[in-house]
Write an enzyme that holds these catalytic residues in place. Structure first.
Site, short mmCIF file in Angstrom:
data_model
loop_
_atom_site.label_atom_id
_atom_site.label_comp_id
_atom_site.label_asym_id
_atom_site.label_seq_id
_atom_site.Cartn_x
_atom_site.Cartn_y
_atom_site.Cartn_z
N GLU A 45 1.24 -1.15 0.61
CA GLU A 45 0.11 0.09 -0.14
C GLU A 45 0.87 0.97 -0.40
O GLU A 45 1.62 1.31 1.14
CB GLU A 45 -0.67 0.27 1.04
CG GLU A 45 -1.65 1.40 1.86
CD GLU A 45 -2.29 1.61 0.41
OE1 GLU A 45 -3.65 0.88 -0.30
OE2 GLU A 45 -2.43 2.74 -0.33
N LYS A 46 0.69 1.97 -1.08
CA LYS A 46 1.53 2.98 -1.00
C LYS A 46 0.66 4.63 0.19
O LYS A 46 1.57 5.75 -0.09
CB LYS A 46 1.70 4.25 -2.51
CG LYS A 46 0.38 4.30 -3.48
CD LYS A 46 0.25 4.92 -4.35
CE LYS A 46 -0.48 5.58 -5.28
NZ LYS A 46 -1.71 5.17 -5.25
N LYS A 48 -2.13 4.96 2.91
CA LYS A 48 -2.85 4.16 4.64
C LYS A 48 -3.84 3.01 4.31
O LYS A 48 -4.20 3.48 2.64
CB LYS A 48 -3.75 5.19 4.88
CG LYS A 48 -2.84 5.94 5.60
CD LYS A 48 -3.19 7.16 6.50
CE LYS A 48 -2.60 8.20 7.28
NZ LYS A 48 -3.39 9.28 7.78
N CYS A 53 -12.49 3.95 0.51
CA CYS A 53 -13.83 4.44 1.56
C CYS A 53 -13.72 4.76 3.82
O CYS A 53 -13.94 5.83 3.57
CB CYS A 53 -14.32 2.93 1.36
SG CYS A 53 -14.93 2.80 2.98
N LYS A 62 -20.01 10.12 5.79
CA LYS A 62 -21.20 9.29 6.03
C LYS A 62 -20.74 10.06 7.48
O LYS A 62 -22.25 10.71 8.83
CB LYS A 62 -21.07 7.99 6.38
CG LYS A 62 -22.06 7.32 5.57
CD LYS A 62 -21.71 7.17 4.37
CE LYS A 62 -21.57 7.68 4.03
NZ LYS A 62 -20.97 7.52 2.23
N GLY A 191 -23.25 16.47 -10.48
CA GLY A 191 -23.71 15.13 -10.95
C GLY A 191 -24.50 14.65 -9.58
O GLY A 191 -24.03 15.48 -9.05
N GLY A 192 -25.76 14.50 -9.82
CA GLY A 192 -26.96 13.95 -8.83
C GLY A 192 -26.63 12.50 -8.84
O GLY A 192 -27.53 11.03 -8.61
N SER A 277 -18.74 15.48 -9.17
CA SER A 277 -18.64 14.30 -8.91
C SER A 277 -19.24 13.92 -9.61
O SER A 277 -20.57 13.00 -9.85
CB SER A 277 -19.69 14.31 -7.04
OG SER A 277 -21.07 15.05 -7.47
N HIS A 457 -42.73 -4.56 17.24
CA HIS A 457 -43.78 -3.40 16.75
C HIS A 457 -43.27 -2.32 18.44
O HIS A 457 -43.41 -3.16 19.37
CB HIS A 457 -45.27 -3.74 17.06
CG HIS A 457 -46.16 -2.65 16.77
ND1 HIS A 457 -46.55 -1.65 16.25
CD2 HIS A 457 -46.58 -1.67 18.28
CE1 HIS A 457 -46.86 -1.23 16.23
NE2 HIS A 457 -47.33 -1.01 17.70
#
Ligand code: NAI
Length: 478
Positions: A45-46, A48, A53, A62, A191-192, A277, A457
């Protein structure tokens, strides 16, 4: 001998059962799953481990959406009889909390790799003949690794629009979005799709005036039309302008440093910040050297079969670098398929048409399987059932009644509803509610079978239960 389970100096040659290039969800999942099956694993991995993600994608997006949710809830506190005065943001604290979440999860994944004795090489890997991976270390050192098996998981990067190259302050992409130093007064989101709607929702709830520009006739491609309509209504109510069928043609700098976005039709839009995006492209440049049979398509994807095998025996590719849904959980699943395949366990491939989708804008969207239009286009006769959260007791308690659950089932010859083809949800916490629908669609369960399951419920998930129950021809509340 290299230090086991830590960042290794890239100076030695080693043989591993499995060498993985790329430490995002696809790569680290292959490493962890392979190690848990007893393989000796090297991970190159170059940057982290955790990849897009964790560091520039799902997780920070998020986290910021949750900050936006706090603002929304605080604004509605009066409805519950709680008098709050919302003064201002401490943006430094907002950024700090986001980073704390990332750092905690980064420590977690690093610890898991260490615990499973995966040797992590900090550098850039490339695959040549005979499963040999050359690593150019971030410190300039080189190493040669040989894997009995190799997994390529080099990921993707944001797609650019010519003329809208990100500058880190006024023109942002999904990498630089998270480094914003303040909430802009106004923003144009180009971009949507999933990313665009999540960013637009966040910015709007934090107080920006937002315009989404989408080239296609509708936002959220792939979502059922009824779901998209709910999102559009919510966006409109919150003042987010959505312009569809609109191409951007250029951007100018105004005297006050704001940006003026020119459109193919209609008036230009003036804004503080432009967020691009418009999808992601695979990162495969420089990944392969002479001598490997792995093939890369014209669009930059690594070519694979259903079980993620490349054209070179013993080499698999997973995640955003292959042409499958660009979702972290799809990368996890592909990594498991690849490792099972190298262990000779004949796994079934990931069925891209039935993976779970979760979009965390407000209101949230979650679905698995075919939309109504897609089912009809595929030649199915369908029965649908649609129920709104307004009729759900828990949603009323929460004061979050926007949204619906829609079930699409195959119509039997006698006109009744048979196998579930798609489950589509929009509304409160639906990303946490999709599991039952996802299982039903992937198990190819029938409406009669799923209608037997109980839902607690009062709960939001009752709406899924009610929607299915009503397709049996009888119902309770629905
Ligand atoms: P996307 O492909 O989902 O959406 C991009 C949108 O931009 C499309 O609707 C497209 O028509 C539009 N577009 C393209 N060029 C344009 C232009 N010049 N002007 C105006 N509109 C234009 O890509 P997005 O949203 O960037 O996400 C990238 C990937 O990341 C997706 O494949 C998605 O699956 C994944 N993702 C998923 C998330 C989730 O499921 N929660 C969250 C974030 C990303």
């Amino acid at each position: 001998m290299l230090p086991v389970g830590s960042i290794a100096p890239v100076t030695e040659q080693q043989q591993f059962d499995l060498v993985v290039i790329g430490g995002g969800p696809g790569g680290y999942a292959a490493a962890l799953y392979g190690a848990s099956a007893g393989l000796s694993v090297a991970l190159v991995e170059k940057d982290k481990v955790g990849g897009t993600c964790l560091h520039r994608g799902c997780i920070p997006a998020k986290e910021l959406l949750e900050t936006a949710a706090v603002v929304r809830i605080a604004k509605s506190a009066g409805d519950f009889g709680i008098e709050l005065e919302l003064k201002s943001f401490n943006w430094a604290r907002v950024a700090e909390r986001k980073q704390q979440v990332i750092d905690t999860l980064f420590k977690g994944v690093s610890g898991l790799l260490k615990g499973r004795k995966v040797t992590v090489f900090a550098g850039t890997g490339s695959l040549g003949a005979d499963h040999v991976v050359e690593v150019v270390g971030n410190d300039g050192e080189q190493a040669t690794l040989k894997g009995t098996h190799v997994v390529l998981a080099s990921g993707s990067s944001p797609r650019n629009i010519p003329g809208f190259e990100p500058d880190g302050s006024r023109i942002l992409n999904s990498d630089s979005f998270f480094d914003m130093s303040a909430v802009p007064r106004s923003a144009v989101v180009i971009g949507g799709g999933a990313i665009g709607c999540e960013f637009a929702s966040t910015l709007s709830d934090l107080g920006s005036q937002v315009t989404i520009l989408e080239a296609l006739p509708k936002i959220l491609p792939g979502c059922d039309g009824d779901v998209t309509r709910v999102v559009l209504q919510s966006f409109k109510k919150r003042g987010i302008e959505v312009r569809t069928g609109t191409a951007v043609t250029g951007v100018q700098v105004a005297d006050d440093h704001s940006r003026v976005v020119q459109l193919s039709e209609g008036d230009p839009v003036v804004c503080d910040v432009v967020v691009v995006s418009v999808g992601r492209v695979p990162v495969t440049e420089g990944l392969l050297r002479e001598g490997t049979a792995v093939n890369i398509t014209d669009r930059g994807h690594i070519e694979v079969d259903d079980t993620c095998r490349t054209a070179e025996p013993g080499v698999w590719a997973v995640g955003d670098a292959i042409n499958t849904p660009q979702l972290a959980h799809v990368a996890f699943a592909e990594a498991i398929v690849a490792v099972k395949d190298m262990l000779g366990e004949s796994p079934a491939g990931v069925d891209a048409a039935k993976v779970p989708w979760a979009i965390y804008c407000h209101p949230e969207v979650a679905f698995a399987g075919l939309s109504e239009d897609a089912a009809k286009e595929a030649g199915y006769q369908v029965v649908t059932s649609k129920h709104r959260f307004a009729g759900n007791s828990r949603a009323q308690v929460l004061g979050e009644t926007e949204g619906l659950v829609k079930i699409i089932a195959e119509q039997r010859p006698d006109g009744t509803a048979g196998t579930l083809l798609g489950v589509h949800m929009v509304g409160p916490w639906v990303t946490e509610q999709l599991a039952a629908g996802y299982l039903a669609v992937n198990w190819e369960a029938t409406v009669d079978e799923v209608a037997e399951f109980l839902q607690p419920h009062p709960s939001l998930t009752e709406l899924f239960g009610e929607s299915v129950l009503s397709m049996t021809g009888r119902s309770l509340h629905g």
